[in-house]
Design an enzyme around this catalytic site. Structure first.
Site, PDB file in Angstrom:
ATOM      1  N   LYS A 105      34.889  50.088  40.707  1.00  0.00           N
ATOM      2  CA  LYS A 105      35.194  49.693  42.082  1.00  0.00           C
ATOM      3  C   LYS A 105      34.698  50.723  43.094  1.00  0.00           C
ATOM      4  CE  LYS A 105      37.084  45.693  41.365  1.00  0.00           C
ATOM      5  NZ  LYS A 105      36.337  44.468  41.739  1.00  0.00           N
ATOM      6  N   SER A 164      43.235  37.268  42.925  1.00  0.00           N
ATOM      7  CA  SER A 164      43.794  37.159  41.581  1.00  0.00           C
ATOM      8  C   SER A 164      44.758  35.975  41.484  1.00  0.00           C
ATOM      9  CB  SER A 164      44.530  38.458  41.231  1.00  0.00           C
ATOM     10  OG  SER A 164      45.085  38.390  39.945  1.00  0.00           O
ATOM     11  N   ARG A 170      43.194  44.958  29.824  1.00  0.00           N
ATOM     12  CA  ARG A 170      41.835  44.544  30.201  1.00  0.00           C
ATOM     13  C   ARG A 170      40.872  44.693  29.024  1.00  0.00           C
ATOM     14  NH1 ARG A 170      40.295  42.985  35.742  1.00  0.00           N
ATOM     15  NH2 ARG A 170      42.097  43.484  37.033  1.00  0.00           N
ATOM     16  N   ARG A 187      43.918  50.955  39.281  1.00  0.00           N
ATOM     17  CA  ARG A 187      43.323  51.824  40.288  1.00  0.00           C
ATOM     18  C   ARG A 187      44.397  52.506  41.130  1.00  0.00           C
ATOM     19  NH1 ARG A 187      41.241  49.918  44.240  1.00  0.00           N
ATOM     20  NH2 ARG A 187      42.079  47.824  44.076  1.00  0.00           N
ATOM     21  N   HIS A 222      32.728  39.868  46.855  1.00  0.00           N
ATOM     22  CA  HIS A 222      33.669  39.896  45.734  1.00  0.00           C
ATOM     23  C   HIS A 222      33.868  38.452  45.290  1.00  0.00           C
ATOM     24  CE1 HIS A 222      37.895  41.090  44.107  1.00  0.00           C
ATOM     25  NE2 HIS A 222      36.965  41.191  43.173  1.00  0.00           N
ATOM     26  N   LYS A 255      39.398  31.946  39.795  1.00  0.00           N
ATOM     27  CA  LYS A 255      37.983  32.278  40.039  1.00  0.00           C
ATOM     28  C   LYS A 255      37.198  32.395  38.732  1.00  0.00           C
ATOM     29  CE  LYS A 255      37.382  36.378  41.831  1.00  0.00           C
ATOM     30  NZ  LYS A 255      36.624  37.407  41.083  1.00  0.00           N
ATOM     31  N   THR A 256      37.717  33.150  37.775  1.00  0.00           N
ATOM     32  CA  THR A 256      37.006  33.336  36.509  1.00  0.00           C
ATOM     33  C   THR A 256      36.989  32.048  35.691  1.00  0.00           C
ATOM     34  OG1 THR A 256      37.584  35.690  36.446  1.00  0.00           O
ATOM     35  CG2 THR A 256      36.960  34.674  34.368  1.00  0.00           C
ATOM     36  N   ASP A 259      32.371  38.723  39.075  1.00  0.00           N
ATOM     37  CA  ASP A 259      33.174  39.549  39.980  1.00  0.00           C
ATOM     38  C   ASP A 259      32.461  40.072  41.231  1.00  0.00           C
ATOM     39  OD1 ASP A 259      35.682  40.736  40.566  1.00  0.00           O
ATOM     40  OD2 ASP A 259      34.987  42.663  39.822  1.00  0.00           O
TER      41      ASP A 259
END
Length: 527
Positions: free
Chosen positions: A195, A232, A315, A53, A214, A236-237, A251
Site C-alpha cells: 500500500k 470491503s 490473508r 496496516r 483502487h 468487488k473480488t 485491487d
C-alpha cells in the site's frame, strides 16, 4: 547481476540475495525459521502483533515541491525532514551487518507509466511477498534495471523517541517524495510495502494526467474492459472473478493513454472462512509460491480457514498466474463500463442504476457503503461509510483531483457508469434480506452484454437515480426497493435519512474555492 548497496549507507553487509526465485525464497524462509509449510505447498508466516496496516503511522516529509500537491490532514500527515533523516539512519543501522534480500520489481504493467522499485529487507518472506505482489522483470530487463524508488524495510527497528518526534507510536512508515525513498520500522506486516507504493503511484500518476484507481478489472472475449470499484464487503473480488472474462487484476490499476493496466503482478486475498466450493479460484491459488499470513494450522499443515483467533484479517498473497483465467498482459483497453459497488445495509438503493457523468463523479467522491453488525466491534446497526474514490486512505492528493480525471476520461472514451447495490432489499439489515448473488450477477451481465440499454428507465425520488423498469427475470419490487418494503412510510424515512448522510458528507467538497460542484448530482430531500 551483482548488486552493491554499500553506497546507500547500509554498512558491512554480509550476503546480499538479489532477486531470488520462488524456490530459493521458500528454501530461505523455511531454513531461517521465518515460515512453516502448509499441506498445500504454500508457506505460512505470522506477522507478529501487527496483522494489518498502521495508517496512523504513515507520514510524508513536508518539503517542496511535493508539499504543494499533498492534501495534508489525518490521511496524509507531515513529518519534518530532520525526523525522517534520523529514522532513515535508524533503519539503515538495523539493516547493516546483516544478510539482506534485495528485490527489484515494477509497479505497473504499462511501460509508459510503470515505476521501477527496489525493496531491501532483512527477512526472506518479505522479499517473497513483494515478489508475489509486484511485476517481476524479465532476465533481460534486470540487466539494465535502475530503481526509481527504494523501500528500506527495517521492520525490527523501533523508534523509542516517537513522542519526542511528535509521531503516533514507535511504528513508522515514512516517505520522502523528493529523494524517492521510504523507510518502514516497528511492524512486520507485508501490506505496508504494497500500500505504500500504491500511495506513491497515487501521487505520481495524476501529475502526469493519468488516473490511479483502487479497483478490480476484467476483460471479455471481445476485448471489452470493465472496472469494479467498491469498499470491503461489497463483492468487488467476487464479481470481477468471472469464468467468462479474464482477470486483469483484483485491487490496483491505472488508466493512461493506452488503456487500463494493473499495478501488480499478484493478488492479496482475505482467507477468513475461505471455502473451496464458493471461491475455488482463490482456494486453488494457495499452492507452492503462495504466502499465507496469520492463519491457524495443525501439526500436518492443514489450515483451518474458519479460525480467526490470530486475526480476522487472515490473508494470502500469490502471483496472478496462479489464477487460471487471467489476462497475461495485465492490460486492457479503455473501459466500456465502470461499476461502483455498494452494500447498502439501509435497504434503500436499487440493485442497479445508470449514472450521468456528474452522478458518476458524485458517487466516486462519496465512495459509499455501509458496515453491518459483526464487521467491527461495537457495531450493532448499519453505519454509513464514505471513503473518497473508494480508497481515501491511499490518496496523497485532494480527492477532487482524481474525480476530475475520472470525469475527463469518461467523456473522452464515452464510458457507461453504473451504481450496483449488493446490500439489502425489503428492509434494512436485520429486517430485509441480502440481495441475491443471482440477481446481482444478472445486473452485471446485463451491463456487460449491453441488454440493459434495451430497458426503459424510471427516475427515483430523492436520489434521482435512473433505474430500469424491467431487467431479465429480476422482480420489479427488487428493482424498485420501495415496492419491496411493507411499510412505505418507513422506507421514505430511511431513504431521506440516507440521502441526508450523503449531503452531509459531501459538504467537505463544497467551498468558494472549489473547482467544480457536483452536489446537485446527489440526493435532494423532497425531490
Amino acid at each position: 547481476m551483482k548488486v552493491s548497496i554499500e553506497n546507500s549507507g547500509i554498512k558491512n553487509t554480509k550476503e546480499i540475495y538479489h532477486n531470488l526465485d520462488f524456490e530459493s525464497l521458500i528454501e530461505h524462509e523455511l531454513k531461517n525459521g521465518e515460515c512453516t509449510l502448509a499441506s498445500s505447498g504454500a508457506t505460512m508466516v505470522d506477522t507478529g502483533i501487527f496483522t494489518g496496516r498502521s495508517p496512523k503511522d504513515k507520514y510524508f516529509v513536508n518539503q517542496e515541491p511535493s508539499s504543494k500537491y499533498i492534501s495534508w490532514g489525518k490521511i496524509n500527515q507531515p513529518v519534518k525532514k530532520e525526523v525522517f533523516e534520523e529514522l532513515l539512519a535508524l533503519g539503515k543501522e538495523q539493516l547493516s551487518g546483516k544478510d539482506l534480500y534485495v528485490t527489484d520489481v515494477y509497479c505497473g504493467s504499462s511501460p509508459s507509466s510503470r515505476r521501477a522499485v527496489r525493496f531491501v529487507t532483512e527477512l526472506a518472506w518479505q522479499s517473497h511477498f513483494v515478489t508475489n505482489m509486484f511485476i517481476r522483470p524479465s532476465m533481460e530487463q534486470l540487466q539494465t534495471f535502475k530503481p526509481e524508488f527504494t523501500v528500506l524495510n527495517a521492520c525490527k527497528a523501533v523508534n523509542d523517541r516517537w513522542k519526542e518526534h511528535g509521531l503516533h507510536s514507535e511504528v513508522f512508515a515514512l516517505f520522502d517524495v523528493e529523494e524517492n525513498i521510504a523507510v518502514i520500522g516497528g511492524t512486520y506486516y507485508g501490506g505496508e510495502m504494497k500500500k505504500g507504493i500504491f500511495s506513491m503511484m497515487n501521487y505520481w500518476l495524476p501529475l502526469e494526467g493519468k488516473l490511479p484507481m483502487h479497483c478490480s478489472a476484467n476483460i471479455g472475449a471481445d476485448g471489452d474492459t470493465c472496472l469494479f470499484f467498491g469498499l470491503s464487503g461489497t463483492g468487488k473480488t467476487t464479481l470481477s472473478t468471472d469464468p467468462h472474462r479474464r482477470l486483469i487484476g483484483d485491487d490496483e490499476h491505472g488508466w493512461d493513454d493506452h488503456g487500463i493496466f494493473n499495478f501488480e503482478g499478484g493478488c492479496y486475498a482475505k482467507v477468513i472462512n475461505l471455502d473451496k466450493d464458493s471461491e475455488p479460484e482463490i482456494y486453488g491459488a494457495i499452492r507452492m509460491g503462495a504466502l499465507l499470513e496469520n492463519v491457524v494450522a495443525d501439526e500436518n499443515g492443514e489450515v483451518d480457514y474458519t479460525d480467526g483467533s490470530k486475526t480476522e484479517n487472515t490473508r494470502v498473497s500469490y502471483p496472478i498466474f496462479h489464477i487460471e483465467n487471467h489476462e497475461e498482459t495485465l492490460h486492457g483497453s479503455h473501459p466500456n463500463n465502470i461499476i461502483f459497488l455498494t452494500a447498502d445495509a439501509f435497504g434503500v438503493l436499487p440493485p442497479v442504476s445508470k449514472l450521468t457523468r456528474e452522478q458518476a463523479m458524485y458517487y466516486f467522491l462519496s465512495g459509499y457503503t455501509a458496515k453491518v453488525a459483526g464487521t467491527e466491534r461495537g457495531i450493532t446497526e448499519p453505519v454509513a461509510t464514505f471513503s473518497a474514490c473508494f480508497g481515501e486512505a491511499f490518496l496523497p492528493l485532494h480527492p477532487t483531483v482524481y474525480a476530475k480525471l475520472l470525469g475527463e476520461k469518461i467523456d473522452e472514451h464515452n464510458v457507461n457508469v453504473y451504481l450496483v447495490n449488493t446490500g439489502w432489499t425489503g428492509g434494512p439489515y436485520g429486517v430485509g434480506k441480502r440481495m441475491s448473488i443471482k440477481d446481482t450477477r444478472a445486473c452485471i451481465t446485463a451491463i456487460l452484454d449491453g441488454s440493459i440499454h434495451k430497458s426503459e428507465f424510471r427516475t427515483t425520488k430523492t436520489f434521482r437515480l435512473q433505474v430500469p423498469n424491467t431487467l431479465g427475470n429480476i422482480k420489479k419490487k427488487t428493482l424498485f426497493p420501495r415496492e419491496a418494503w411493507e411499510d412505505k412510510e418507513a422506507f421514505d424515512t430511511a431513504r431521506d435519512k440516507l440521502g441526508q448522510m450523503f449531503i452531509d458528507n459531501f459538504e467537505r467538497y463544497q467551498s468558494e474555492e472549489s473547482e467544480f460542484d457536483y452536489s446537485t448530482a446527489g440526493p435532494i430531500i423532497g425531490s
